[in-house]
Design a protein around this motif. Structure first.
Motif, short mmCIF file in Angstrom:
data_model
loop_
_atom_site.label_atom_id
_atom_site.label_comp_id
_atom_site.label_asym_id
_atom_site.label_seq_id
_atom_site.Cartn_x
_atom_site.Cartn_y
_atom_site.Cartn_z
N VAL A 84 -35.43 63.34 -60.34
CA VAL A 84 -37.34 63.39 -60.75
C VAL A 84 -37.90 62.45 -59.78
N VAL A 85 -37.46 61.36 -59.00
CA VAL A 85 -37.96 59.61 -58.44
C VAL A 85 -37.42 60.14 -57.05
N GLY A 86 -37.95 60.25 -56.12
CA GLY A 86 -37.19 60.24 -55.03
C GLY A 86 -38.05 58.33 -54.66
N PHE A 87 -37.33 57.43 -54.19
CA PHE A 87 -37.53 56.44 -53.52
C PHE A 87 -36.82 55.50 -52.38
N VAL A 88 -38.21 55.35 -51.16
CA VAL A 88 -37.73 55.18 -49.90
C VAL A 88 -38.81 53.48 -49.69
N GLY A 89 -37.52 52.55 -49.53
CA GLY A 89 -38.05 51.25 -49.57
C GLY A 89 -38.33 50.80 -48.35
N GLN A 90 -38.71 49.64 -48.19
CA GLN A 90 -39.39 49.08 -47.06
C GLN A 90 -38.46 48.88 -45.55
N ASP A 91 -37.56 48.95 -45.92
CA ASP A 91 -36.32 48.50 -44.72
C ASP A 91 -35.40 50.28 -44.25
N PRO A 92 -35.78 50.71 -43.60
CA PRO A 92 -35.40 52.78 -43.83
C PRO A 92 -33.70 52.23 -43.53
N GLU A 93 -33.95 51.32 -42.22
CA GLU A 93 -33.17 51.77 -41.70
C GLU A 93 -31.71 50.91 -42.54
N ALA A 156 -34.57 61.60 -49.78
CA ALA A 156 -34.69 61.44 -50.87
C ALA A 156 -35.54 62.67 -51.08
N LEU A 157 -36.21 63.54 -50.64
CA LEU A 157 -36.85 64.32 -50.78
C LEU A 157 -35.58 65.87 -50.84
N ALA A 158 -34.20 65.06 -50.94
CA ALA A 158 -33.76 66.17 -50.76
C ALA A 158 -33.61 67.17 -51.80
N ALA A 159 -33.61 65.85 -53.77
CA ALA A 159 -32.98 67.18 -54.27
C ALA A 159 -34.30 67.50 -55.14
N ALA A 160 -35.46 67.45 -54.08
CA ALA A 160 -36.81 68.13 -54.48
C ALA A 160 -37.28 67.37 -56.06
N THR A 194 -45.92 67.38 -54.84
CA THR A 194 -45.03 66.09 -55.31
C THR A 194 -46.30 64.98 -55.76
N THR A 195 -45.88 64.73 -56.59
CA THR A 195 -46.87 62.98 -56.34
C THR A 195 -46.23 61.87 -55.68
N VAL A 196 -47.31 61.06 -54.85
CA VAL A 196 -47.07 60.29 -54.24
C VAL A 196 -47.63 58.87 -54.37
N VAL A 197 -46.01 57.83 -54.83
CA VAL A 197 -46.72 56.52 -54.80
C VAL A 197 -46.83 55.26 -53.46
N LEU A 198 -47.94 55.29 -52.83
CA LEU A 198 -47.58 54.30 -50.94
C LEU A 198 -47.98 53.72 -51.56
N ALA A 199 -47.23 51.91 -51.15
CA ALA A 199 -48.16 51.05 -50.40
C ALA A 199 -47.63 51.03 -49.23
#
Lengths: 522, 360
Positions: A84-93, A156-160, A194-199
């Protein structure tokens, strides 16, 4: 049911003060929520609460409750929220598990045990949704910054998932890359709900997309409101919003378009202003003549001829991979040019893009003092002066690695600048920096130039270039494309600073402020 | 799978035919394979380095052997010598340097270079993650750990380079040697640690270990423990020369281990993405590749004197056509499209119908 519910959440990392204090708000399903706040205010911590990385991965003291789509993070681990939640942190690499884009995207699906046919379809759709289908066979390490960030979001998005949580997704990108990523995010929101929470710190592009915004300040989170309401009083607001505030426009504009409507009849448009800094160039400090640099078999820099004189602040602009970093490194004599030469009497110091490759002392003060110790000097006053100048004096006893990205960046600048080199090379210094840090950095840069030194900045941050550069050099494909006074070069650019697009010929809010003061004087 | 067979065939062939000329043929084949099928990643770039490292090692070995091994008939030249005391082996260092010893050591060194070349080529052409995907499910987690660890190698190399440069640039180019090691190691370690933490959070956020251990996996754990106990006890019994007991215990251990693997493989809920079954072309390729060592083996059984190179008396190594042809069979993978030859590589043809392109 709301997407996320934060109920009286307080949290402290192990052996530290409270990072979040009684956070209590809800995120509605299908909205884009923008999280703003200064460096180290607790934005990342708040985001990491959303899928339970805080406290399950971080440790520390946690009270209250976070409910993500009906599941409490108290009883559910991040891996149990992956659907239900896809998470992408600050350092993608550092987030890629598999060294091939397509398989990395499929990783979450394999873990969730999705049937093979459904998995194939999901991967194809995800690659298309982010426009990276042509990169499927590539290794993430060979991608450009924007492509890499989109690939990380795809993972992160693949799991819909019903929600995506993104921590500063555009901080490392050039304007084009940032546009691509935000466009992809807003498309996902519009098409899939998709709900998006963006910093974010760079709000020029992100603010107009958001439905609501919250301000994080010292671990406290105000209740969400419209981006306009939140940003009107916020120091890090986009420059058009600050311009609107200065000129008393109501409502404050969020986009260049809104501002242009409000500004159409403003008397200041077309006013003539003198460039006080354009003739300030003194003795030559560093000169590169016909420089060519090969990195492996690739020509990273071709035929570059550049002088850096006393009192100059030179901004290098250009997309990711255009040769900015290579030029800085060549000027700092860190790479051997294959043709041409670098000469000049000035001492040159270089602050790398990743401050992590510099920091090793246990305290911030120790880190800054270390450079002087290496040079065989001891000058406590200089150390304190640089800590003060970059606004990190209050962090002097903290461990550099425990601090947020923007804070580390300033420590690295202070640690290099304290050595007293005449020419400072700063590589992407405003990455992840908030408004206050940027102001501090801008002042430090101008002061260094005014004192007879020179600064060369490689940056994607047009506003920074507009604010402090005396000269702008645009690089493309390893070649110098345009070179000239900041105003002249930026005026013709597609990525001109916002104020210039609203109120030409002014570049920055500060310029307008000075002009206003002048017109009101007589 | 194909590549695994290729690597095994290559190393076997080298050991069956240690004649330097045949070894050179295999090294050439490895080089051709890398340039045709290399994936362009850090491991493909590592191929020449690994071969160079093996060569240096081989040369070192030649020098050491030459100054410590004596007894050949053709003396090349003499150096001052001394004999080590009995405690240290009692052999003579220096003295006469014989042609045979040098040549023999060089030939053996070349065999090592050949084996390393085949191994490096294997690493350059295979995607390690896909290799893990082909392993039995029971070993998936273990394999993933190895792949993730391998993925750290290039990033650590980049990090070491960046840190060294940052250290130099900090003082405006002035080099300060004192404490340099510490200044260069600490940031690399700390950055590596931060990276590891980010990666573990990424694994967690993406549902790795989603279900937790199931009953079957717990059962498999016990089976595994029992198997290890059995095998350990069998070893003890063997040492105590109780052959029959050792045999019984070893059988118990082996059965336990087999049961554990079967149980875990059955319990895994992971679904593999894009497994590609071996096609007829793959089998053909494998067959041709395996034919190389088999042919060489047959030739050696028949009694071809050229396979090994006798150095005493010293003669120019001779070559027969048949073994060379056999070794050239190792080139078989090059006859096919680069993408199709990897047993598990995704085919280039897009199989998704256009209807699924739009968001659902």
């Amino acid at each position: 049911m709301s997407a996320f519910e934060f109920r009286q959440v307080s949290f402290a990392y192990p052996d530290a003060d409270l990072a979040l204090r009684e956070v209590d708000f809800e995120v509605a399903p299908g909205e884009i929520l923008l999280v703003v706040g200064s460096s180290g205010s607790g934005k990342s911590t708040l985001l990491r609460c959303a899928n339970g990385l805080v406290p399950h991965s971080s440790g520390g003291r946690f009270s209250g409750d976070v409910i993500a789509f009906g599941r409490s993070t108290r009883s559910h681990h991040p891996r149990e929220l992956a659907d239900v939640v896809g998470f992408v942190g600050q350092d993608p690499e550092a987030q890629f598990v598999v060294d091939q884009v397509e398989h990395d995207v499929a990783f979450v699906l394999e873990n969730l045990g999705i049937p093979e046919q459904a998995m194939r379809r999901r991967v194809e759709e995800t690659l298309d949704a982010l426009g990276i289908a042509h990169l499927r066979d590539r290794s993430p390490s060979t991608l450009s910054g924007g492509e890499r960030q989109r690939a990380a979001i795809a993972g992160a998005l693949a799991a819909a998932p019903s929600a995506l949580v993104l921590d500063e997704p555009t901080s490392q990108l050039d304007p084009q890359g940032a546009d691509d990523v935000l466009a992809a995010v807003s498309r996902l929101n519009a098409d899939l709900g998709t709900t998006v929470v963006l910093a974010e710190h760079r709000l020029e592009r992100a603010a107009p997309l958001a439905d609501r915004a919250v301000l994080v300040d010292g671990g406290r989170v105000a209740s969400p409101a419209s981006p306009r309401a939140v940003l009107t009083g916020y120091a890090g607001a986009p420059s058009v919003t600050r311009l609107g505030r200065l000129l008393g426009w109501d409502p404050a504009p969020l986009t260049v378009r809104e501002a242009r409507d409000a500004a159409s009849k403003h008397p200041l448009i077309g006013a003539t202003i003198a460039d006080p800094l354009s003739d300030a160039r003194g003795d030559m400090l560093v000169r590169a003549t016909n420089l060519e640099v090969m990195l492996g078999a690739q020509r990273a820099l071709a035929n570059a001829t550049i002088d850096i004189g006393q009192g100059e602040v030179v901004a290098l602009l250009g997309r990711n991979g255009a040769g900015k970093t290579t030029l800085l490194r060549a000027l700092a004599r860190l790479v051997e040019p294959s043709r041409g030469r670098v000469d000049g009497s000035g001492t040159v110091a270089y602050v790398p893009q990743d401050p992590g490759s510099l920091l090793f002392a246990p305290t911030v003060r120790g880190e800054v003092a270390e450079t002087l110790r290496l040079l065989g000097r001891r000058d406590d006053d200089a150390v304190e002066a640089w800590l003060e100048r970059l606004g990190i004096a209050h962090l002097a006893e903290r461990h550099p690695r425990s601090l947020a990205g923007g804070e580390r960046q300033r420590i690295a600048v202070a640690a290099v600048a304290v050595g007293g080199a005449e020419v400072l090379m700063l590589d992407e210094p405003t990455r992840g920096m908030d408004a206050a840090s940027r102001n501090a950095l801008e002042h430090a840069v101008k002061a260094h130039a005014a004192a007879g030194g020179a600064v060369v900045l490689a940056t994607h941050d047009i506003e920074l270039a507009a604010q402090c550069a005396t000269r702008v050099i645009v690089l493309g494909d390893g070649e110098v494309i345009v070179e000239g006074p900041a105003r002249a070069v930026l005026a013709g650019s597609l990525y001109a600073p916002q104020v210039l697009r609203v109120l030409p010929p002014f570049l920055t809010v500060t310029d307008v402020e000075i002009a206003l003061a002048r017109t009101q004087q007589p | 799978m194909t590549w695994l067979c290729w690597a095994l065939a290559g190393t076997t062939a080298i050991q069956l035919a240690p004649n330097p000329l045949y070894v050179l043929v295999v090294i050439g084949v490895a080089w051709v394979v890398v340039s045709a099928h290399g994936l362009g990643g850090p491991f493909a770039r590592a191929f020449p380095w690994l071969v160079a490292a093996a060569t240096v090692f081989g040369i070192l070995r030649v020098v050491l052997t030459a100054i410590t091994t004596h007894g050949g008939s053709d003396v090349l030249f003499s150096t001052p010598s001394f004999t080590l005391p009995e405690v240290l082996g009692g052999f003579t260092v220096g003295g006469t340097i014989e042609t045979q010893a040098v040549v023999y050591a060089a030939a053996e060194g070349l065999v090592i270079v050949g084996i390393v070349a085949v191994f490096a080529a294997f690493n350059a052409v295979v995607s390690h993650y896909e290799l893990v995907q082909t392993a039995p499910r029971a070993f998936h987690e273990l394999g993933l750990v190895v792949v993730v660890a391998l993925a750290f190698v290039p990033s650590i190399i980049t990090s070491i380079h960046d840190v060294g440069e940052a250290d130099r640039a900090r003082t405006g180019g002035r080099i300060v040697r004192r404490g340099r090691l510490l200044r260069r190691i600490v940031p690399v370690l700390e950055s590596g640690l931060e990276r590891a933490i980010t990666l573990s959070e990424s694994l967690d956020s993406r549902g790795f270990g989603h279900r937790g251990p199931s009953a079957r996996e717990r059962g498999a754990g016990w089976c595994g423990a029992l198997a290890l106990l059995g095998l350990g006890a069998a070893f003890v019994a063997l040492v105590a020369s109780e052959g029959a007991i050792a045999l019984v215990l070893a059988i118990i251990g082996a059965v336990g281990l087999g049961a554990a693997i079967v149980l875990v493989s059955g319990a895994s809920t992971r679904v593999r993405y894009r497994r590609r079954p071996l096609t007829a072309a793959d089998f053909a390729c494998i067959a041709v590749v395996i034919a190389a060592p088999v042919l060489v083996g047959v030739v050696s059984l028949v009694g071809d004197a050229t396979l090994k190179w006798p150095v005493d008396p010293l003669l120019w190594p001779s070559v027969h056509v048949l073994p060379v042809v056999a070794l050239l069979a190792l080139l078989a993978p090059c006859a096919r499209q680069p993408a199709a030859v990897m047993a598990t590589a995704p085919p280039r043809i897009r199989t998704a119908p256009p209807a699924t392109v739009d968001a659902p």
